[in-house]
Write a protein that holds these residues in place. Structure first.
Motif, PDB file in Angstrom:
ATOM      1  N   GLU A   1      44.355  33.910  55.394  1.00  0.00           N
ATOM      2  CA  GLU A   1      43.199  33.994  56.345  1.00  0.00           C
ATOM      3  C   GLU A   1      43.893  34.267  57.660  1.00  0.00           C
ATOM      4  OE1 GLU A   1      39.759  31.728  53.908  1.00  0.00           O
ATOM      5  OE2 GLU A   1      40.769  30.698  55.414  1.00  0.00           O
ATOM      6  N   ASP A   2      45.113  33.330  58.027  1.00  0.00           N
ATOM      7  CA  ASP A   2      45.801  33.504  59.547  1.00  0.00           C
ATOM      8  C   ASP A   2      46.175  34.709  59.704  1.00  0.00           C
ATOM      9  OD1 ASP A   2      44.722  31.055  59.863  1.00  0.00           O
ATOM     10  OD2 ASP A   2      46.691  30.024  59.367  1.00  0.00           O
ATOM     11  N   ASN A   3      46.575  35.535  58.442  1.00  0.00           N
ATOM     12  CA  ASN A   3      47.144  36.757  58.751  1.00  0.00           C
ATOM     13  C   ASN A   3      46.099  37.923  58.152  1.00  0.00           C
ATOM     14  OD1 ASN A   3      50.296  36.467  59.199  1.00  0.00           O
ATOM     15  ND2 ASN A   3      49.457  34.787  58.185  1.00  0.00           N
ATOM     16  N   ASN A   4      44.890  37.872  58.211  1.00  0.00           N
ATOM     17  CA  ASN A   4      43.902  38.845  57.860  1.00  0.00           C
ATOM     18  C   ASN A   4      43.983  39.230  56.595  1.00  0.00           C
ATOM     19  OD1 ASN A   4      41.860  40.547  58.620  1.00  0.00           O
ATOM     20  ND2 ASN A   4      43.072  41.997  59.230  1.00  0.00           N
ATOM     21  N   GLY A   5      44.276  38.599  55.706  1.00  0.00           N
ATOM     22  CA  GLY A   5      44.170  38.925  54.321  1.00  0.00           C
ATOM     23  C   GLY A   5      42.891  39.207  53.731  1.00  0.00           C
ATOM     24  N   CYS A   6      42.737  40.055  52.536  1.00  0.00           N
ATOM     25  CA  CYS A   6      41.563  40.628  52.018  1.00  0.00           C
ATOM     26  C   CYS A   6      41.340  40.231  50.423  1.00  0.00           C
ATOM     27  CB  CYS A   6      41.296  41.887  52.326  1.00  0.00           C
ATOM     28  SG  CYS A   6      42.387  43.032  51.598  1.00  0.00           S
ATOM     29  N   HIS A   7      42.124  39.541  49.962  1.00  0.00           N
ATOM     30  CA  HIS A   7      42.204  39.655  48.586  1.00  0.00           C
ATOM     31  C   HIS A   7      43.295  38.620  48.079  1.00  0.00           C
ATOM     32  CE1 HIS A   7      42.285  41.889  44.599  1.00  0.00           C
ATOM     33  NE2 HIS A   7      43.203  41.055  44.317  1.00  0.00           N
ATOM     34  N   PHE A   8      42.773  37.486  47.326  1.00  0.00           N
ATOM     35  CA  PHE A   8      43.565  36.559  47.109  1.00  0.00           C
ATOM     36  C   PHE A   8      43.564  36.362  45.321  1.00  0.00           C
ATOM     37  CE2 PHE A   8      45.019  31.465  47.551  1.00  0.00           C
ATOM     38  CZ  PHE A   8      46.273  31.936  46.830  1.00  0.00           C
ATOM     39  N   GLU A   9      44.658  37.074  44.890  1.00  0.00           N
ATOM     40  CA  GLU A   9      44.379  37.013  43.086  1.00  0.00           C
ATOM     41  C   GLU A   9      44.827  36.122  42.346  1.00  0.00           C
ATOM     42  OE1 GLU A   9      45.722  40.650  39.964  1.00  0.00           O
ATOM     43  OE2 GLU A   9      45.277  41.203  41.889  1.00  0.00           O
ATOM     44  N   GLU A  10      44.501  35.557  41.243  1.00  0.00           N
ATOM     45  CA  GLU A  10      44.549  34.629  40.372  1.00  0.00           C
ATOM     46  C   GLU A  10      45.459  33.428  40.903  1.00  0.00           C
ATOM     47  OE1 GLU A  10      47.064  35.197  36.827  1.00  0.00           O
ATOM     48  OE2 GLU A  10      45.408  36.260  36.106  1.00  0.00           O
ATOM     49  N   PRO A  11      44.715  32.690  41.825  1.00  0.00           N
ATOM     50  CA  PRO A  11      45.627  31.549  42.512  1.00  0.00           C
ATOM     51  C   PRO A  11      45.820  30.500  41.680  1.00  0.00           C
ATOM     52  CG  PRO A  11      43.037  31.360  43.064  1.00  0.00           C
ATOM     53  CD  PRO A  11      43.457  32.777  42.443  1.00  0.00           C
ATOM     54  N   CYS A  12      45.047  30.134  40.488  1.00  0.00           N
ATOM     55  CA  CYS A  12      45.139  29.020  39.830  1.00  0.00           C
ATOM     56  C   CYS A  12      45.292  29.672  38.203  1.00  0.00           C
ATOM     57  CB  CYS A  12      43.730  28.311  39.681  1.00  0.00           C
ATOM     58  SG  CYS A  12      43.525  27.549  41.454  1.00  0.00           S
ATOM     59  N   PRO A  13      45.669  28.717  37.454  1.00  0.00           N
ATOM     60  CA  PRO A  13      45.607  29.185  36.063  1.00  0.00           C
ATOM     61  C   PRO A  13      44.572  29.691  35.462  1.00  0.00           C
ATOM     62  CG  PRO A  13      46.857  27.192  36.377  1.00  0.00           C
ATOM     63  CD  PRO A  13      46.422  27.311  37.745  1.00  0.00           C
ATOM     64  N   TYR A  14      44.468  30.968  34.891  1.00  0.00           N
ATOM     65  CA  TYR A  14      43.513  31.804  34.963  1.00  0.00           C
ATOM     66  C   TYR A  14      42.385  31.251  34.081  1.00  0.00           C
ATOM     67  CZ  TYR A  14      45.279  33.501  30.558  1.00  0.00           C
ATOM     68  OH  TYR A  14      45.808  33.566  29.261  1.00  0.00           O
ATOM     69  N   TRP A  15      43.060  30.212  33.042  1.00  0.00           N
ATOM     70  CA  TRP A  15      41.882  29.313  32.308  1.00  0.00           C
ATOM     71  C   TRP A  15      41.043  28.252  32.745  1.00  0.00           C
ATOM     72  CZ3 TRP A  15      47.211  29.837  31.812  1.00  0.00           C
ATOM     73  CH2 TRP A  15      48.066  28.936  32.326  1.00  0.00           C
ATOM     74  N   GLU A  16      41.726  27.787  34.056  1.00  0.00           N
ATOM     75  CA  GLU A  16      41.134  26.785  34.831  1.00  0.00           C
ATOM     76  C   GLU A  16      40.097  27.405  35.619  1.00  0.00           C
ATOM     77  OE1 GLU A  16      41.404  23.788  34.413  1.00  0.00           O
ATOM     78  OE2 GLU A  16      43.374  23.382  33.541  1.00  0.00           O
ATOM     79  N   LEU A  17      38.934  27.814  34.878  1.00  0.00           N
ATOM     80  CA  LEU A  17      37.790  28.129  35.846  1.00  0.00           C
ATOM     81  C   LEU A  17      37.379  27.504  36.928  1.00  0.00           C
ATOM     82  CD1 LEU A  17      35.645  30.044  33.234  1.00  0.00           C
ATOM     83  CD2 LEU A  17      37.573  31.132  34.435  1.00  0.00           C
ATOM     84  N   GLU A  18      37.150  26.033  36.575  1.00  0.00           N
ATOM     85  CA  GLU A  18      36.685  25.205  37.783  1.00  0.00           C
ATOM     86  C   GLU A  18      37.531  25.085  38.740  1.00  0.00           C
ATOM     87  OE1 GLU A  18      34.621  24.604  33.915  1.00  0.00           O
ATOM     88  OE2 GLU A  18      36.783  24.548  34.622  1.00  0.00           O
ATOM     89  N   TRP A  19      38.944  25.334  38.559  1.00  0.00           N
ATOM     90  CA  TRP A  19      39.968  25.313  39.756  1.00  0.00           C
ATOM     91  C   TRP A  19      39.673  26.401  40.775  1.00  0.00           C
ATOM     92  CZ3 TRP A  19      45.354  23.614  37.984  1.00  0.00           C
ATOM     93  CH2 TRP A  19      45.378  22.341  37.428  1.00  0.00           C
ATOM     94  N   THR A  20      39.712  27.550  39.802  1.00  0.00           N
ATOM     95  CA  THR A  20      39.594  28.769  40.733  1.00  0.00           C
ATOM     96  C   THR A  20      38.451  28.848  41.441  1.00  0.00           C
ATOM     97  OG1 THR A  20      40.738  29.910  38.904  1.00  0.00           O
ATOM     98  CG2 THR A  20      39.604  31.289  40.552  1.00  0.00           C
ATOM     99  N   ALA A  21      37.047  28.376  40.817  1.00  0.00           N
ATOM    100  CA  ALA A  21      35.704  28.336  41.632  1.00  0.00           C
ATOM    101  C   ALA A  21      35.674  27.346  42.836  1.00  0.00           C
ATOM    102  CB  ALA A  21      34.723  27.746  40.648  1.00  0.00           C
ATOM    103  N   GLU A  22      36.799  26.377  42.476  1.00  0.00           N
ATOM    104  CA  GLU A  22      36.762  25.198  43.821  1.00  0.00           C
ATOM    105  C   GLU A  22      37.746  25.953  44.935  1.00  0.00           C
ATOM    106  OE1 GLU A  22      39.269  21.041  44.916  1.00  0.00           O
ATOM    107  OE2 GLU A  22      38.755  21.670  42.824  1.00  0.00           O
ATOM    108  N   VAL A  23      38.493  26.884  44.736  1.00  0.00           N
ATOM    109  CA  VAL A  23      39.259  27.559  45.707  1.00  0.00           C
ATOM    110  C   VAL A  23      38.258  28.895  46.229  1.00  0.00           C
ATOM    111  CG1 VAL A  23      41.265  29.262  46.066  1.00  0.00           C
ATOM    112  CG2 VAL A  23      41.209  27.161  44.489  1.00  0.00           C
ATOM    113  N   ALA A  24      37.779  29.472  45.603  1.00  0.00           N
ATOM    114  CA  ALA A  24      36.840  30.566  46.222  1.00  0.00           C
ATOM    115  C   ALA A  24      35.810  29.842  46.839  1.00  0.00           C
ATOM    116  CB  ALA A  24      36.280  31.089  44.655  1.00  0.00           C
ATOM    117  N   GLU A  25      35.281  28.869  46.631  1.00  0.00           N
ATOM    118  CA  GLU A  25      34.313  28.055  47.442  1.00  0.00           C
ATOM    119  C   GLU A  25      34.698  27.698  48.742  1.00  0.00           C
ATOM    120  OE1 GLU A  25      30.671  26.399  48.844  1.00  0.00           O
ATOM    121  OE2 GLU A  25      31.197  27.549  46.947  1.00  0.00           O
ATOM    122  N   ALA A  26      36.016  27.295  48.806  1.00  0.00           N
ATOM    123  CA  ALA A  26      36.797  26.818  49.894  1.00  0.00           C
ATOM    124  C   ALA A  26      37.212  27.951  50.936  1.00  0.00           C
ATOM    125  CB  ALA A  26      37.928  25.931  49.753  1.00  0.00           C
ATOM    126  N   LEU A  27      37.523  28.880  50.466  1.00  0.00           N
ATOM    127  CA  LEU A  27      37.991  29.974  51.233  1.00  0.00           C
ATOM    128  C   LEU A  27      37.160  31.138  51.774  1.00  0.00           C
ATOM    129  CD1 LEU A  27      41.566  30.649  49.250  1.00  0.00           C
ATOM    130  CD2 LEU A  27      41.181  29.217  51.418  1.00  0.00           C
TER     131      LEU A  27
END
Length: 363
Positions: free
Chosen positions: A201-227
């Motif tokens: 975000e500090d560097n004007n990014g536009c896409h953060f792909e597969e930040p967490c293990p893809y099978w951990e949907l709740e983890w990914t949802a937590e990241v998406a909610e925060a960012l």
């Protein structure tokens, strides 16, 4: 018009599929790359018995039947094998109607914007920045994707401090007007993913792909909610019920089905339609220059919720060289959607001649 035979041509990472009907029509598709010999075996053993003799125009029915009849063998290899047959049938249909697959779907072949996709983590931030800036000048790319962290590495970087240096170094080299995407390849816990997301975000990014293990949907949802930066994912996911859950949560902001992994264009279109209903863009995964990128171009040229860019690998891949003509090229930041009938490309006969050959056919 019934499916009379299904042939596979396999060498190295790839397996090409040819489907022929009882009236002599034919089309070419491709199984997902890597371990393609295993997928080809699965095709002949577990897909062909349910496809031979079937209506070659009923792609939805074929997909449903092959998945349901293989309920004891869920997902990866069955879907990879099915994708080879499905993509061959789309090519066959296009050739019969004298239209590109893009046109069959209601789109129009045209140049489509692409992002240059780096696959490297063994490269220093400075060297990565230099080569991306060079490619921006030579090929006109207006977007790039880089690799942060390490694959499924439990918060570890390729080496300490690489990600923190990589993102701002690349941003400076490519300029503020060029879109910057990053891929974590299932690297992070939510806490660390959010930290890396803040760097983006500090560097004007536009896409953060597969930040967490893809099978951990709740983890990914937590990241998406925060960012604020959009989180993307789904390249590995092949279960349409899982896709419904991902989209409903929502676990991601951008969906990324891989046409070859998910079971073909027919099933990828279902994912895109689910995402469109939820107001999400679709940026399919197409990480190499095999036929998957050809398939993806046609899909992006037609769906209403196509993302702004095609994924276009910038890495040399000798294993895809000479597979089909005309070869895809990035010019002025765009890659042209092939405009001939079907997929609009021709599989190299010499490549087929060198390949290991198998056939399943009606009695």
């Amino acid at each position: 018009m019934k499916i009379q035979s299904i042939e596979t041509f396999t060498q190295g990472n790839l397996s090409i599929v040819r489907v022929r009907t009882d009236d002599g029509a034919e089309g070419y598709g491709q199984i997902a790359p890597f371990n393609a010999d295993i997928s080809a075996t699965v095709l002949h053993r577990q897909i062909a018995p349910h496809a031979l003799g079937a209506d070659a125009t009923d792609l939805d029915g074929l997909s449903e039947r092959c998945i349901e009849r293989n309920h004891k063998f869920p997902w990866s290899y069955v879907c990879r094998a099915l994708g080879g047959v499905d993509t061959a049938l789309w090519d066959l249909r296009g050739k019969l109607e004298g239209k590109s697959v893009c046109e069959l779907l209601g789109g129009q072949p045209r140049p489509f914007p692409a992002y240059g996709s780096s696959m490297r983590r063994d490269i220093t931030p400075e060297a990565e920045a230099e080569r991306l800036a060079r490619l921006k000048d030579s090929h006109g790319f207006r977007a790039f994707k880089i690799r942060v962290g390490d694959v499924c590495s439990h918060d570890l970087d390729k080496w300490p401090g690489r990600t923190e240096a990589l993102v701002p170094t690349v941003r400076k080299a490519i300029g503020d007007e060029t879109a910057l995407l990053v891929d974590g390849n299932s690297c992070y816990t939510p806490k660390r993913a959010i930290e890396v997301g803040r760097i983006l975000e500090d560097n004007n990014g536009c896409h953060f792909e597969e930040p967490c293990p893809y099978w951990e949907l709740e983890w990914t949802a937590e990241v998406a909610e925060a960012l604020d930066v959009p989180v993307a994912g789904g390249e590995q996911d092949v279960d349409l019920a899982q896709w419904r859950r991902m989209i409903a949560m929502p676990a991601v902001d951008i969906v990324q089905p891989d046409i070859c992994y998910v079971g073909g264009l027919t099933r990828a279109l279902r994912v895109a339609a689910m995402a469109e209903k939820a107001g999400m863009p679709c940026v399919p995964h197409s990480a190499n220059l095999s036929m998957v990128t050809v398939f993806t171009l046609h899909m992006l040229g037609a769906i209403a919720n196509a993302g702004p860019y095609l994924e276009f690998s910038i890495e040399p891949s000798r294993w895809t060289d000479g597979l089909y003509t005309p070869a895809l090229e990035a010019k002025d930041g765009n890659v042209a959607i092939p405009d001939g009938p079907g997929w609009g490309v021709t599989i190299n006969p010499d490549w087929l001649e060198r390949a290991e050959y198998h056939i399943s056919e009606c009695d």
